[in-house]
Design an enzyme around this catalytic site. Structure first.
Site, PDB file in Angstrom:
ATOM      1  N   GLU A 282      19.821   6.390  21.432  1.00 36.67           N
ATOM      2  CA  GLU A 282      19.444   5.993  20.074  1.00 36.67           C
ATOM      3  C   GLU A 282      19.439   4.484  19.906  1.00 36.67           C
ATOM      4  O   GLU A 282      18.600   3.926  19.203  1.00 36.67           O
ATOM      5  CB  GLU A 282      20.379   6.646  19.044  1.00 36.67           C
TER       6      GLU A 282
ATOM      7  N   HIS B 115      25.053  18.569  13.170  1.00 36.52           N
ATOM      8  CA  HIS B 115      23.631  18.718  12.818  1.00 36.52           C
ATOM      9  C   HIS B 115      23.464  18.878  11.311  1.00 36.52           C
ATOM     10  O   HIS B 115      22.499  19.478  10.851  1.00 36.52           O
ATOM     11  CB  HIS B 115      23.006  19.931  13.515  1.00 36.52           C
TER      12      HIS B 115
END
Lengths: 410, 338
Positions: B60, B129
């Protein structure tokens, strides 16, 4: 049955601490001219040895020897010396200015001038550096006015960055110099992104990233390497191994790796160690990597082996963690002295001309300093208007910042 | 005009932006050949080629860090972080780099990039999530933070974000991808094809950042929400019969304070709803702003309905989620206060 070992943490220590006699006997200095110069389209696998040896060109007599000896014109060679001397003179003046309270902070590149000056000379206009705070030589060599560097250091009314950044965190897009962050390592991966953009846009410009030995431990170093390995953008990734990350010796970041350069090999990126105190060697290796990038062969990792001869910054005192005379004993010598010896050996320079050039440069730097100080210093002002403090957070001033500016009464 | 899911609307926004401006590039984990795990970039690589839409390593910081470099070069990257929960390795690049580049360089370099990431729970995603980290972005000077609640806005806001010359965090409530989920997890979800905001115009249009929408006018209480919670709030109003005015903030930076204060000045009551954890959540900022600007109009204490200050649990998801029952209870509470 073997008995389990009771563990003890291994914490690496440098060979010498304050009070010890500096000892670089374990540092193997290869002879100048001994390392081969491969073709620029070489595979990383085929030049593994270059990640462990050191490319050196200027020998002890000042002769440029071996396959890496660059074909510098007289003018280019003299400019190289002059740029390095300018950086050193600038650093000296700014160090004094900081001690006099005219600014808050300064960082010299003492002993490392060859790296940035020689490297910049190998780039083309429009290429982009993503430097750390110790590559002021890139700016000087690119022709950025030292007066504007001083204006930035003083955060005065002519500061191109409007007083928003600490001293030496320059930004100069038109001179191939990306804005300095101060967060270590972040620029290394951005540099890879810039080079990827050049490829996506069908451009011919290349990017050069810079990182210190200590900051190679940051995860962004890994991010940069993996993206450079995957997308093969036109990029040169430079590690400046100046032996010290503030008080931490390079063994802390390096761990068990033999060299920092060898980290490139796992990514399939050709890696070369170069004598960072040898202007000619740095220039030759930079040219090689730039040509490799320009021809579409992708990234090169360069480890510039040097020594941070001064403190980390004006807030640091190396006497607390390393022998005082260690810099003088550094086996790769001083970059300016070595370049001077080369020019004299080449017959285009003399002691007299050197002394004269030194006086000229010091006087130019002093004149620039006077002009900069006429626009203010951090201590005495004038400073950029505080009204501008709210500008450039966004392209347009949003409502909440308008309210806060009104609240501040400016 | 076509009916679209939010996924289709987001994909369309990419398509429109990429066709209008060749500087727009799209990349991230799984976004290239496959078109994204939620399929928001499906077909883009096939249509625009590998130079402009590609897969990246799982990194990321590398995704956002290279995007900063590309934006500094002059491209306009729109990148995907697969889940908002995975953005933390990129946080330094967002906070210290993208957000500050214009400021620290005095405009010498800018970072016009958009970072998309699915946010929020309701899909049994557990603690990795389901997070709603919007307050972590809103707290950073120099970032814009956008959270759409429907396909029409998602397309218009995403195009506006990509065209914006500052870095924009674009949080996509994943529970809304396929329909206007109102928190009734045991009921069948209405698809976007049956919702008026599933009507998405073809071609280019923008929804400006910093302009809230009043989803339901009302006289008695102002409900401030964004993303999934807009639909939960509408359900709570319906079920309690309280005449609530539901404001969909659409972006939290910039914030449409005028619409908020006008509404609270009229209703005298304010309930703030978000899925993120409560302490220092964006609701705290909203409550402070409402208290400061509307103090003399308030007839009841401002109430926040939020996720609890715990990690997002898995099996206990629906006890954690601030559904219509909890929002309804808050509405009743503020109406009973004198």
């Amino acid at each position: 049955m073997t008995r389990n070992k009771v563990f003890q943490l291994h914490v690496p220590e440098p060979q010498c601490r304050p009070g010890d006699t500096p000892d670089f006997s374990a540092f193997d200095v290869p002879k100048a001219g001994e390392v081969d110069r491969p073709a620029v389209d070489v595979d990383a696998e085929d030049i593994r040895h270059l990640a462990y040896e050191i490319v050196r060109v200027t020998d002890d007599e000042g002769e440029a020897v071996g396959p890496w000896a660059p074909d510098l014109t007289e003018e280019e060679a003299l400019k190289g010396l002059r740029d390095m001397m300018t950086v050193r003179s600038l650093d000296a003046r700014m160090l004094i200015a900081q001690r006099q309270g005219k600014t808050s902070f300064y960082m010299q590149s003492l002993g490392e001038e060859a790296i940035s000056c020689a490297f910049q000379a190998a780039l083309s206009p429009g290429d982009m550096n993503f430097p750390t705070y110790r590559q002021q030589g890139l700016l000087v060599t690119a022709g950025y006015p030292i007066e504007d560097m001083m204006n930035q250091v003083y955060s005065n009314s002519a500061d191109p960055l409007e007083g928003r950044q600490m001293p030496v965190m320059y930004s100069a897009k038109d001179n191939s110099y990306f804005s300095i962050s101060g967060n270590l390592g972040t620029q290394f991966v951005q540099c890879v992104g810039w080079a990827m953009a050049s490829a996506i846009a069908g451009d011919t410009k290349i990017a050069a990233g810079w990182i210190g030995d200590g900051a190679t431990a940051e995860s962004d170093f890994h991010s940069a390497m993996v993206f450079a390995s995957t997308f093969r953008p036109p990029v040169i990734l430079n590690i400046v191994n100046n032996q010290w990350a503030i008080s931490t010796f390079q063994g802390i970041a390096r761990g068990k790796a033999a060299t920092f350069a060898s980290r490139g090999l796992g990514f399939g990126i050709p890696a070369i160690r170069v004598d960072g105190n040898d202007f000619l060697a740095v220039h030759a290796v930079a040219k090689w990597a730039a040509e490799r990038a320009h021809l579409g062969h992708g990234a090169t990792l360069i480890e510039h082996v040097t020594y941070r001869a001064g403190p980390h910054s004006t807030s640091d005192d190396p006497a607390g963690y390393r022998p005082k005379t260690e810099a003088a004993d550094w086996p790769l010598g001083d970059p300016i002295k070595r370049m001077k010896a080369y020019l004299i050996a080449r017959g285009i320079w003399t002691e007299e001309r050197h002394a004269q050039a030194q006086a000229e440069i010091d006087s130019e730097v002093l004149a620039a300093q006077k002009r900069a100080e006429s626009r203010g210093t951090l201590h005495d002002g004038p400073h950029p208007s505080s009204k501008g403090m709210f500008d450039d957070v966004f392209e347009e001033l949003p409502a909440h910042l308008i309210r806060q500016r009104q609240e501040a009464g400016i | 005009m076509a009916r679209m899911t939010m996924i289709e609307a987001i994909r369309d926004a990419h398509d429109v932006s990429m066709s209008r401006d060749e500087k727009v590039v799209v990349f991230g984990q799984d976004v290239g050949y496959f078109g994204g795990v939620f399929r928001c970039t499906k077909g883009l690589q096939q249509k625009y080629g590998m130079q402009r839409c590609f897969d990246t390593p799982i990194n990321e910081s590398g995704i956002v860090g290279t995007a900063v470099g590309m934006a500094a070069y002059g491209l306009r990257p729109c990148v995907e972080i697969q889940f908002a929960d995975y953005m933390y390795p990129a946080y330094d690049q967002l906070v210290s780099e993208a957000a500050r580049l214009r400021y620290r360089s005095n405009g010498d370099f800018i970072a016009p990039l958009t970072v998309r990431m699915p946010t929020g729970g309701g899909i049994f995603g557990g603690q990795t999530h389901s997070q709603s980290p919007e307050a972590l972005f809103a707290h950073v000077s120099g970032l814009k933070t956008v959270i759409p609640s429907n396909p029409y806005d998602a397309k218009g806001l995403l195009i506006a974000s990509i065209e914006d010359n500052d870095p924009v965090i674009f949080l996509e409530p994943k529970r809304l991808y396929n329909g206007p989920f109102d928190g009734h997890h045991d009921a069948a979800v209405t698809p976007w094809s049956k919702h008026e905001l599933g009507e998405v115009p073809e071609g280019h249009y923008t929804v400006p950042l910093g302009k809230a929408a009043i989803r339901r006018p009302g006289a008695d209480v102002t409900i401030l929400a964004y993303g999934t919670m807009v639909h939960v709030a509408l359900a709570a109003v319906e079920e309690t019969g309280v005449d609530g005015e539901v404001i969909d903030l659409r972006s939290i930076v910039p914030l449409d304070l005028d619409t908020i204060t006008e509404s609270v000045a009229k209703t005298g009551r304010c309930v703030i709803v978000h899925e993120a954890t409560r302490t220092c959540g964006f609701g705290a900022e909203l409550a402070a702003l409402v208290a400061h600007h509307c103090f003399y109009s308030l007839e009841a204490a401002i109430v926040r309905v939020t996720g609890y200050d715990t990690p997002y649990p898995h099996a206990q998801e629906w006890d954690y989620f601030p559904g219509p029952k909890r929002v309804g209870a808050a509405l009743t509470q503020v109406m009973e206060a004198s």
